[in-house]
Design an enzyme around this catalytic site. Structure first.
Site, mmCIF file in Angstrom:
data_model
loop_
_atom_site.group_PDB
_atom_site.id
_atom_site.type_symbol
_atom_site.label_atom_id
_atom_site.label_comp_id
_atom_site.label_asym_id
_atom_site.label_seq_id
_atom_site.Cartn_x
_atom_site.Cartn_y
_atom_site.Cartn_z
ATOM 1 N N HIS A 149 0.843 -1.199 0.000
ATOM 2 C CA HIS A 149 0.000 0.000 0.000
ATOM 3 C C HIS A 149 0.876 1.246 0.000
ATOM 4 O O HIS A 149 1.748 1.404 0.848
ATOM 5 C CB HIS A 149 -0.909 -0.027 1.226
ATOM 6 N N ASP B 120 -4.765 3.814 -4.726
ATOM 7 C CA ASP B 120 -4.862 4.201 -3.322
ATOM 8 C C ASP B 120 -6.047 5.136 -3.075
ATOM 9 O O ASP B 120 -6.012 6.309 -3.455
ATOM 10 C CB ASP B 120 -3.567 4.873 -2.897
ATOM 11 N N TYR C 272 10.307 13.190 -12.761
ATOM 12 C CA TYR C 272 11.518 12.364 -12.736
ATOM 13 C C TYR C 272 11.958 12.089 -11.299
ATOM 14 O O TYR C 272 12.326 10.963 -10.957
ATOM 15 C CB TYR C 272 12.669 13.049 -13.479
#
Length: 145
Positions: A22, A66, A116
């Protein structure tokens, strides 16, 4: 062989998705993304010959996003001053996200270098052969219920 696993999911990718917990994040990268240099601390999984939408659809068939995160999906925003119009592929992502998350998925648009940096901390990066520009997508894994 297993039943119910999309054929596009390699054994290596299946293992990584299973290992993720998670809140772990995974990047599905286009063909221009610097997977190997950005992913020095992440597992880089090759999915050459496949596009991001196909991989995205298959991954979301196996893991939830999530629900405790305000924005469990991040896209690399178009660089300011770039003449590229809003990427058409984002509409396909919306369709796929709605299919798997029932329209309950907010997307964050992240500046290129910030994307990035976030990708450097991802659990894994899937390197695709996607030719569309700005096609990188980051997913935060949710709780499997």
């Amino acid at each position: 062989m297993l039943k119910g696993i999309p054929k596009i999911i390699s054994p290596e990718l299946l293992k990584v998705l299973c290992e993720m917990g998670h809140g772990d994040e995974i990047v599905i990268a286009d063909g221009n993304f610097p997977c190997e240099s950005v992913g020095k601390n992440a597992k880089v999984i090759r999915a050459d010959g496949n596009g991001v939408p196909e991989i995205l659809d298959a991954v979301l068939a196996l893991i939830p996003l999530d629900s405790y995160s305000e924005k469990p999906v991040a896209l690399m925003e178009v660089v300011k001053g770039d003449t590229v119009p809003t990427p058409e592929i984002w509409k396909e992502y919306d369709r796929i996200l709605n299919k798997h998350e029932n329209g309950n998925c907010a997307v964050e648009y992240t500046e290129r270098f910030a994307f990035y940096e976030r990708a450097k901390n991802a659990y894994a990066i899937i390197a695709t052969g996607e030719e569309a520009v700005y096609a990188n997508i980051l997913l935060k894994k949710g709780v499997v219920k």
